[in-house]
Scaffold this active site. Structure first.
Site, short mmCIF file in Angstrom:
data_model
loop_
_atom_site.label_atom_id
_atom_site.label_comp_id
_atom_site.label_asym_id
_atom_site.label_seq_id
_atom_site.Cartn_x
_atom_site.Cartn_y
_atom_site.Cartn_z
CB VAL A 1 -4.03 8.12 -1.95
CG1 VAL A 1 -5.02 8.14 -0.80
CG2 VAL A 1 -3.18 9.36 -1.92
CG HIS B 1 -1.89 1.17 1.18
ND1 HIS B 1 -3.17 1.03 0.67
CD2 HIS B 1 -1.79 2.47 1.57
CE1 HIS B 1 -3.80 2.19 0.74
NE2 HIS B 1 -2.97 3.07 1.28
CB CYS B 2 2.07 3.32 -2.65
SG CYS B 2 3.19 4.69 -2.99
CB VAL B 3 1.39 6.91 2.01
CG1 VAL B 3 1.08 5.91 3.10
CG2 VAL B 3 2.90 7.13 1.89
#
Length: 305
Positions: free
Chosen positions: A154, A149-151
Protein backbone atom coordinates in the site's frame (compact mmCIF):
# COMPACT_ATOMS: atom_id res chain seq x y z
CA UNK A 1 -11.42 2.79 -27.54
CA UNK A 2 -8.32 2.37 -25.34
CA UNK A 3 -8.72 1.84 -21.62
CA UNK A 4 -7.43 4.57 -19.34
CA UNK A 5 -5.74 2.64 -16.54
CA UNK A 6 -5.39 5.78 -14.43
CA UNK A 7 -9.15 5.67 -13.80
CA UNK A 8 -8.46 2.75 -11.50
CA UNK A 9 -5.99 4.69 -9.32
CA UNK A 10 -8.78 5.65 -6.93
CA UNK A 11 -9.69 1.98 -6.56
CA UNK A 12 -6.07 1.11 -5.79
CA UNK A 13 -5.96 3.80 -3.11
CA UNK A 14 -9.19 2.41 -1.64
CA UNK A 15 -7.56 -0.99 -1.10
CA UNK A 16 -5.54 0.60 1.66
CA UNK A 17 -5.50 -1.46 4.83
CA UNK A 18 -7.38 -4.30 3.11
CA UNK A 19 -4.15 -5.59 1.54
CA UNK A 20 -2.34 -5.28 4.87
CA UNK A 21 -5.09 -7.37 6.47
CA UNK A 22 -4.73 -9.94 3.68
CA UNK A 23 -0.99 -10.22 4.35
CA UNK A 24 -1.55 -10.51 8.10
CA UNK A 25 -4.27 -13.09 7.48
CA UNK A 26 -1.99 -15.27 5.35
CA UNK A 27 0.79 -15.02 7.95
CA UNK A 28 -1.66 -15.83 10.75
CA UNK A 29 -3.02 -18.88 8.95
CA UNK A 30 0.51 -20.11 8.24
CA UNK A 31 1.44 -19.56 11.88
CA UNK A 32 -1.51 -21.69 12.98
CA UNK A 33 -0.59 -24.51 10.61
CA UNK A 34 3.10 -24.57 11.53
CA UNK A 35 3.15 -23.72 15.25
CA UNK A 36 -0.25 -24.63 16.68
CA UNK A 37 -1.12 -27.64 14.53
CA UNK A 38 2.24 -29.28 13.88
CA UNK A 39 5.52 -28.31 15.49
CA UNK A 40 4.21 -26.79 18.71
CA UNK A 41 2.76 -30.10 19.94
CA UNK A 42 5.92 -31.90 18.77
CA UNK A 43 7.90 -30.06 21.43
CA UNK A 44 6.19 -32.23 24.05
CA UNK A 45 7.10 -35.54 22.42
CA UNK A 46 10.68 -35.55 23.65
CA UNK A 47 13.76 -36.96 21.99
CA UNK A 48 14.73 -36.23 18.40
CA UNK A 49 11.22 -35.01 17.45
CA UNK A 50 11.39 -32.24 20.04
CA UNK A 51 14.87 -31.24 18.85
CA UNK A 52 13.71 -30.95 15.23
CA UNK A 53 10.60 -29.03 16.29
CA UNK A 54 12.72 -26.61 18.32
CA UNK A 55 15.00 -25.93 15.35
CA UNK A 56 12.08 -25.42 12.96
CA UNK A 57 10.23 -23.11 15.35
CA UNK A 58 13.36 -21.06 16.12
CA UNK A 59 14.11 -20.53 12.42
CA UNK A 60 10.44 -19.90 11.63
CA UNK A 61 10.06 -17.20 14.29
CA UNK A 62 13.36 -15.50 13.42
CA UNK A 63 12.45 -15.22 9.74
CA UNK A 64 8.92 -14.14 10.66
CA UNK A 65 10.25 -11.27 12.79
CA UNK A 66 12.58 -10.12 10.00
CA UNK A 67 9.79 -10.45 7.43
CA UNK A 68 7.34 -8.37 9.48
CA UNK A 69 10.01 -5.79 10.32
CA UNK A 70 10.89 -5.36 6.64
CA UNK A 71 7.26 -5.38 5.53
CA UNK A 72 6.04 -2.68 7.88
CA UNK A 73 9.17 -0.65 7.16
CA UNK A 74 8.06 -0.51 3.52
CA UNK A 75 4.49 0.29 4.53
CA UNK A 76 5.22 3.17 6.93
CA UNK A 77 8.38 4.64 5.38
CA UNK A 78 7.91 7.52 2.98
CA UNK A 79 9.52 6.40 -0.30
CA UNK A 80 10.86 9.91 -0.86
CA UNK A 81 8.99 12.87 -2.26
CA UNK A 82 10.29 15.91 -4.08
CA UNK A 83 10.82 18.72 -1.55
CA UNK A 84 8.38 21.63 -2.06
CA UNK A 85 9.91 24.31 -4.23
CA UNK A 86 12.76 22.09 -5.43
CA UNK A 87 14.55 23.66 -8.40
CA UNK A 88 17.52 22.34 -10.38
CA UNK A 89 20.81 24.20 -10.48
CA UNK A 90 21.94 25.51 -13.84
CA UNK A 91 25.47 25.85 -15.11
CA UNK A 92 25.38 29.58 -15.70
CA UNK A 93 28.94 29.52 -17.04
CA UNK A 94 27.66 27.77 -20.15
CA UNK A 95 25.00 30.39 -20.81
CA UNK A 96 24.79 34.15 -20.93
CA UNK A 97 23.21 34.18 -17.49
CA UNK A 98 20.03 35.82 -18.78
CA UNK A 99 18.18 32.72 -19.95
CA UNK A 100 15.24 31.66 -17.76
CA UNK A 101 14.91 28.11 -16.53
CA UNK A 102 13.50 25.82 -19.16
CA UNK A 103 9.86 25.37 -18.43
CA UNK A 104 9.22 28.69 -16.70
CA UNK A 105 7.80 30.09 -19.88
CA UNK A 106 6.28 26.80 -21.05
CA UNK A 107 6.53 23.94 -18.53
CA UNK A 108 4.75 21.53 -20.85
CA UNK A 109 7.83 21.43 -23.09
CA UNK A 110 10.28 20.45 -20.38
CA UNK A 111 9.31 16.86 -19.76
CA UNK A 112 12.38 14.60 -20.19
CA UNK A 113 13.32 11.00 -19.55
CA UNK A 114 14.57 9.86 -16.15
CA UNK A 115 18.16 9.53 -17.33
CA UNK A 116 18.42 13.16 -18.31
CA UNK A 117 20.36 15.58 -16.14
CA UNK A 118 18.48 18.42 -17.79
CA UNK A 119 15.51 20.25 -16.39
CA UNK A 120 12.44 18.08 -15.95
CA UNK A 121 8.99 19.37 -15.05
CA UNK A 122 5.90 17.54 -13.78
CA UNK A 123 2.73 19.03 -15.17
CA UNK A 124 0.58 17.17 -12.64
CA UNK A 125 2.49 18.39 -9.57
CA UNK A 126 3.25 21.73 -11.26
CA UNK A 127 6.87 21.68 -10.14
CA UNK A 128 10.33 20.64 -11.27
CA UNK A 129 11.45 17.12 -10.50
CA UNK A 130 14.93 15.65 -9.96
CA UNK A 131 16.51 13.03 -12.23
CA UNK A 132 15.18 9.47 -11.84
CA UNK A 133 11.93 10.63 -10.22
CA UNK A 134 8.51 9.76 -11.60
CA UNK A 135 4.95 10.81 -10.91
CA UNK A 136 2.81 8.16 -9.21
CA UNK A 137 -0.83 8.52 -10.16
CA UNK A 138 -1.90 6.41 -7.19
CA UNK A 139 -0.04 8.48 -4.59
CA UNK A 140 -0.69 11.68 -6.53
CA UNK A 141 2.88 13.00 -6.32
CA UNK A 142 6.38 12.58 -7.72
CA UNK A 143 8.48 9.85 -6.07
CA UNK A 144 12.28 9.96 -5.93
CA UNK A 145 13.87 7.06 -7.83
CA UNK A 146 10.47 5.44 -8.12
CA UNK A 147 10.51 1.70 -8.82
CA UNK A 148 6.77 0.94 -8.80
CA UNK A 149 3.62 1.30 -6.74
CA UNK A 150 3.05 -1.94 -4.82
CA UNK A 151 -0.50 -2.80 -3.75
CA UNK A 152 0.81 -5.38 -1.28
CA UNK A 153 2.57 -2.73 0.79
CA UNK A 154 0.00 0.00 0.00
CA UNK A 155 2.85 2.35 -0.83
CA UNK A 156 5.23 3.39 -3.53
CA UNK A 157 8.63 1.75 -3.63
CA UNK A 158 11.19 4.50 -4.03
CA UNK A 159 14.67 5.63 -3.02
CA UNK A 160 14.16 5.60 0.74
CA UNK A 161 12.27 2.31 1.21
CA UNK A 162 13.68 0.26 -1.69
CA UNK A 163 16.09 -1.58 0.61
CA UNK A 164 13.23 -2.52 2.95
CA UNK A 165 11.24 -3.80 -0.02
CA UNK A 166 14.11 -6.00 -1.20
CA UNK A 167 14.58 -7.38 2.31
CA UNK A 168 10.85 -8.06 2.48
CA UNK A 169 11.13 -10.14 -0.71
CA UNK A 170 14.25 -11.88 0.61
CA UNK A 171 12.78 -12.87 3.98
CA UNK A 172 9.43 -13.77 2.44
CA UNK A 173 11.19 -16.22 0.12
CA UNK A 174 13.17 -17.75 2.98
CA UNK A 175 10.14 -17.97 5.28
CA UNK A 176 7.81 -19.51 2.70
CA UNK A 177 10.51 -21.98 1.67
CA UNK A 178 11.09 -23.06 5.29
CA UNK A 179 7.33 -23.44 5.81
CA UNK A 180 6.90 -25.49 2.63
CA UNK A 181 9.77 -27.83 3.55
CA UNK A 182 8.62 -28.23 7.16
CA UNK A 183 5.03 -29.00 6.15
CA UNK A 184 5.97 -31.35 3.31
CA UNK A 185 5.93 -34.57 5.43
CA UNK A 186 2.39 -33.86 6.66
CA UNK A 187 1.32 -32.73 3.18
CA UNK A 188 2.37 -36.12 1.77
CA UNK A 189 -0.10 -37.79 4.14
CA UNK A 190 -2.80 -36.80 1.67
CA UNK A 191 -1.42 -39.31 -0.81
CA UNK A 192 -1.39 -42.27 1.54
CA UNK A 193 -4.28 -44.66 1.07
CA UNK A 194 -5.47 -46.76 3.96
CA UNK A 195 -2.58 -45.92 6.31
CA UNK A 196 -3.72 -46.89 9.80
CA UNK A 197 -0.81 -45.04 11.42
CA UNK A 198 -2.13 -41.62 10.45
CA UNK A 199 -2.97 -39.76 13.66
CA UNK A 200 -3.43 -36.27 12.22
CA UNK A 201 -7.00 -34.99 12.36
CA UNK A 202 -8.83 -34.07 9.13
CA UNK A 203 -8.90 -30.42 10.22
CA UNK A 204 -5.14 -30.33 10.73
CA UNK A 205 -4.58 -32.05 7.41
CA UNK A 206 -6.75 -29.48 5.63
CA UNK A 207 -4.98 -26.53 7.30
CA UNK A 208 -1.59 -28.02 6.48
CA UNK A 209 -2.58 -28.67 2.86
CA UNK A 210 -3.77 -25.08 2.30
CA UNK A 211 -0.76 -23.59 4.10
CA UNK A 212 1.65 -25.73 2.08
CA UNK A 213 0.06 -24.77 -1.26
CA UNK A 214 -0.02 -21.06 -0.34
CA UNK A 215 3.59 -20.98 0.78
CA UNK A 216 5.02 -22.97 -2.10
CA UNK A 217 3.15 -20.68 -4.51
CA UNK A 218 4.47 -17.54 -2.78
CA UNK A 219 8.01 -18.95 -2.62
CA UNK A 220 8.11 -19.57 -6.37
CA UNK A 221 6.53 -16.25 -7.32
CA UNK A 222 8.62 -14.18 -4.91
CA UNK A 223 11.78 -15.92 -6.14
CA UNK A 224 11.10 -14.56 -9.63
CA UNK A 225 10.65 -11.00 -8.33
CA UNK A 226 13.74 -11.33 -6.13
CA UNK A 227 15.94 -12.43 -9.04
CA UNK A 228 14.60 -9.59 -11.18
CA UNK A 229 15.34 -6.96 -8.53
CA UNK A 230 18.81 -8.37 -7.86
CA UNK A 231 19.55 -7.83 -11.54
CA UNK A 232 18.14 -4.29 -11.34
CA UNK A 233 20.31 -3.46 -8.33
CA UNK A 234 23.40 -4.86 -10.07
CA UNK A 235 22.79 -2.45 -12.97
CA UNK A 236 21.67 0.48 -10.79
CA UNK A 237 18.29 0.79 -12.40
CA UNK A 238 14.63 0.53 -11.42
CA UNK A 239 11.69 -1.32 -12.87
CA UNK A 240 10.48 1.84 -14.63
CA UNK A 241 13.95 2.72 -15.89
CA UNK A 242 14.52 -0.83 -17.15
CA UNK A 243 11.44 -0.36 -19.33
CA UNK A 244 12.80 2.95 -20.64
CA UNK A 245 16.42 1.83 -21.09
CA UNK A 246 15.88 0.34 -24.54
CA UNK A 247 16.23 3.87 -25.90
CA UNK A 248 19.34 4.66 -23.81
CA UNK A 249 22.53 3.12 -25.24
CA UNK A 250 24.76 3.65 -22.18
CA UNK A 251 23.12 3.78 -18.77
CA UNK A 252 24.91 6.66 -16.99
CA UNK A 253 24.20 5.52 -13.42
CA UNK A 254 25.81 2.08 -13.67
CA UNK A 255 28.92 2.53 -11.50
CA UNK A 256 29.78 -1.15 -11.14
CA UNK A 257 28.12 -3.84 -9.04
CA UNK A 258 29.81 -2.92 -5.76
CA UNK A 259 28.97 0.79 -5.94
CA UNK A 260 25.47 0.04 -7.24
CA UNK A 261 24.83 -2.34 -4.34
CA UNK A 262 26.07 0.18 -1.78
CA UNK A 263 23.72 2.86 -3.12
CA UNK A 264 20.82 0.65 -2.04
CA UNK A 265 22.11 -1.30 0.98
CA UNK A 266 24.77 1.04 2.33
CA UNK A 267 28.44 0.36 3.07
CA UNK A 268 28.13 -1.02 6.58
CA UNK A 269 27.90 -4.83 6.27
CA UNK A 270 26.27 -5.08 9.71
CA UNK A 271 23.21 -3.28 8.33
CA UNK A 272 22.84 -5.09 5.02
CA UNK A 273 20.22 -7.53 6.33
CA UNK A 274 18.13 -5.09 8.39
CA UNK A 275 15.85 -2.33 7.05
CA UNK A 276 18.01 0.43 8.55
CA UNK A 277 20.88 2.70 7.56
CA UNK A 278 23.73 4.10 9.61
CA UNK A 279 23.99 7.86 9.97
CA UNK A 280 27.32 7.70 8.17
CA UNK A 281 25.74 6.00 5.14
CA UNK A 282 22.92 8.54 5.08
CA UNK A 283 25.47 11.36 4.97
CA UNK A 284 28.00 9.86 2.57
CA UNK A 285 25.61 8.15 0.16
CA UNK A 286 23.24 10.86 -1.08
CA UNK A 287 21.65 8.39 -3.53
CA UNK A 288 19.89 6.78 -0.56
CA UNK A 289 17.88 9.99 -0.11
CA UNK A 290 17.01 9.98 -3.80
CA UNK A 291 17.98 13.54 -4.74
CA UNK A 292 21.65 13.22 -5.66
CA UNK A 293 23.17 10.63 -7.97
CA UNK A 294 26.67 10.09 -9.28
CA UNK A 295 26.94 9.13 -12.94
CA UNK A 296 29.89 7.82 -14.88
CA UNK A 297 30.29 11.20 -16.58
CA UNK A 298 30.57 13.08 -13.29
CA UNK A 299 33.10 13.17 -10.53
CA UNK A 300 30.69 14.81 -8.11
CA UNK A 301 27.03 13.97 -7.32
CA UNK A 302 24.25 16.21 -8.54
CA UNK A 303 23.32 18.86 -6.03
CA UNK A 304 19.85 19.82 -4.91
CA UNK A 305 18.49 23.13 -3.75
Amino acid sequence: MAWNVFKFCTALRALGSIMILVVIGIIGFTYYAVVVDNYGPSLLLGGFDSFVALLVLALFHFLLIMLLWSYFSVVVTDPGGVPPGWRPELDIEKSDGNQPLIGEANPSLSVGDSSSHGVRYCRKCNQYKPPRSHHCSVCGRCILKMDHHCVWVVNCVGAVNYKSFLLFLFYTFLETTVVAISLLPVFLVFFRDGDDDITVSPGSLAATFVAFVLNIAFALSVLGFLIMHIMLVARNTTTIEAYEKHIIPNWPYDLGRKANFEQVFGRDKMYWFVPLYTEDDMKKLPAIRGLDFTSRSESEPLQSV
